[in-house]
Write an enzyme that holds these catalytic residues in place. Structure first.
Site, short mmCIF file in Angstrom:
data_model
loop_
_atom_site.label_atom_id
_atom_site.label_comp_id
_atom_site.label_asym_id
_atom_site.label_seq_id
_atom_site.Cartn_x
_atom_site.Cartn_y
_atom_site.Cartn_z
N LYS A 1 -2.80 -3.44 11.08
CA LYS A 1 -3.03 -3.35 9.64
C LYS A 1 -2.81 -4.71 8.94
O LYS A 1 -2.50 -5.69 9.59
CB LYS A 1 -2.15 -2.24 9.05
C1 LIG Z 1 -3.79 3.45 10.82
C2 LIG Z 1 -4.23 4.55 9.94
C3 LIG Z 1 -3.45 5.68 9.69
C4 LIG Z 1 -2.19 5.95 10.43
O1 LIG Z 1 -1.27 4.94 10.29
P1 LIG Z 1 0.00 4.91 11.29
O2 LIG Z 1 0.90 3.94 10.59
O3 LIG Z 1 -0.52 4.41 12.59
O4 LIG Z 1 0.56 6.27 11.37
C5 LIG Z 1 -3.88 6.61 8.78
N1 LIG Z 1 -5.05 6.45 8.14
C6 LIG Z 1 -5.86 5.40 8.37
C7 LIG Z 1 -7.13 5.29 7.61
C8 LIG Z 1 -5.49 4.43 9.29
O5 LIG Z 1 -6.30 3.39 9.55
#
Ligand SMILES: *Cc1c(COP(=O)(O)O)cnc(C)c1O
Length: 389
Positions: free
Chosen positions: A188
């Site tokens: 992210k």
């Molecule tokens: C990465 C992601 C999640 C989940 O995030 P985590 O921190 O891995 O639980 C949820 N929604 C979207 C759109 C994502 O890209």
């Protein structure tokens, strides 16, 4: 395949970590307190400043953030949550965890929820609208907030891609949505290894969300230690173990000050992609970033369906040329679990169905070089020429 030291294989995403992160983690390890403590509080304060949220609760993932936010918003058995099929599975999993039912509305060709379809999806059981800011482009929150007010619904944003984005001058996390969920997973905009946060617009929600995250206990171990309290924790509900560690928070404290620099580099790389690929007939570029509002979390191109290029074959050939790519996403009505449980057919969500085989995510991360973008584009062009033969 790993990205080797000589950079032969180019991954689709990669975290940007440096000596600041190493030192921040080393300090936590040496401190003797690695669980939820002062670093988490510091990181929450920084996130609050950065988003303008009324309060922030840091947790161990965005999946947890969504789960707890949905519970706090009243999702549960017998209720419905209006959401998007175009997302990572966690968005809908969080709805499933509460016992509520996901109700899907179709997307636009920017992969965001088509807000014009939301009102028709509302029933007496609807409690929440759960949109995703796909690839960092904010959905039309103004429209969703108007609908939410008219029908007494709660908006929970999945902002996993959108830390740093703005909607009409408000940072994502600081909008009128009651809950906004962030992700700090490895790929992210900033990372804590794994981690997430719930940004709140109503400070009164903070205690409840925090209580849910710490097993239903009214205090945590760090607070009891610093208050010299010998009282064992008081448990008021069967909550969840969703807390963030100080090790993770230390990474966040080191990463967050770099966010704007990371986002600026992502924007530069995206415009480089645009200039390299503008003349490639088979490739449809993502629509231009909305000035300042968008975050370029991913660079997702579409393969022009009239050229009938097999996306998965293309990916395999790019992989053989040491180029990593992604598919963001296989829509949820094409995932066996959701397709079968809710008897979803491609015709139910025609735009998402049509886009499903067209999308291809190209590598994008702040430490990528201009030359690497050129390498990806050269490999893509060469591979497309093979298809033309
Ligand atoms: C990465 C992601 C999640 C989940 O995030 P985590 O921190 O891995 O639980 C949820 N929604 C979207 C759109 C994502 O890209």
């Amino acid at each position: 395949m790993q990205s080797s030291p000589d950079g032969l294989f180019l991954p689709v995403a990669r975290p940007t970590l440096g000596p600041e992160e190493e030192q921040a983690v080393a300090e936590v390890l040496a401190s003797g307190w690695v669980g939820t403590g002062p670093k988490v509080a510091e990181f929450e304060g920084m996130l609050q400043q950065c988003t303008g949220a009324s309060a922030v609760v840091a947790v161990n993932s965005c999946t947890s953030a969504l789960h707890l936010a949905l519970l706090a918003a009243g999702a549960g058995p017998g209720t419905e949550v209006i959401t998007t099929p175009w997302t990572w599975v966690a968005t809908s999993h969080a709805i499933e965890y509460t016992g509520a039912q996901p109700v899907y509305v179709d997307v636009n060709d920017d992969f965001n929820m088509n807000v014009d379809l939301v009102e028709d999806a509302i029933t007496d059981a609807t409690r929440v609208i759960l949109p995703v800011h796909m690839a960092g482009r904010p959905v039309d929150l103004g429209a969703l907030h108007r609908i939410a007010r008219a029908y007494a619904l709660t908006v929970v944003e999945d902002a996993a891609h959108a830390l740093g984005a703005t909607y009409k001058g408000h940072a994502i996390g600081g909008t009128d949505s009651r809950f906004t969920c962030l992700s700090f997973q490895a790929n992210k905009n900033i990372t804590t290894g794994d981690g997430g946060a719930v940004c709140l617009s109503e400070p009164g929600d903070a205690d409840y969300v925090r209580n849910l995250a710490q097993c239903g206990n009214t205090t945590d171990a760090w607070k009891r230690l610093t208050a010299h309290s010998l009282e064992p924790p008081l448990c008021v509900r069967a909550g969840f173990k969703s807390t963030m560690t100080d090790i993770a928070a230390a990474l966040g404290v080191a990463q967050l000050p770099k966010l704007q620099r990371f986002l600026a580099r992502r924007r530069e790389l995206a415009s480089l992609y645009r200039s390299h690929l503008s003349t490639v007939a088979e490739v449809i570029l993502p629509s231009e970033a909305l000035a300042g509002a968008d975050v370029q979390h991913m660079f997702i191109v579409r393969l022009d369906p009239r050229r009938s290029i097999d996306r998965d074959d293309l990916r395999a050939r790019l992989h053989a040329r040491h180029i990593g790519t992604g598919v963001h996403y296989r829509p949820l009505h094409f995932q066996p679990y959701y397709r079968e449980k809710y008897h979803l057919r491609p015709d139910d969500l025609p735009t998402a169905s049509a886009l499903a085989d067209q999308v291809l995510t190209l590598p994008l991360y702040p430490s990528m070089t201009d030359e690497q973008v050129a390498r990806v584009c050269d490999a893509l062009k060469a591979t497309l020429r093979e298809f033309a033969i």
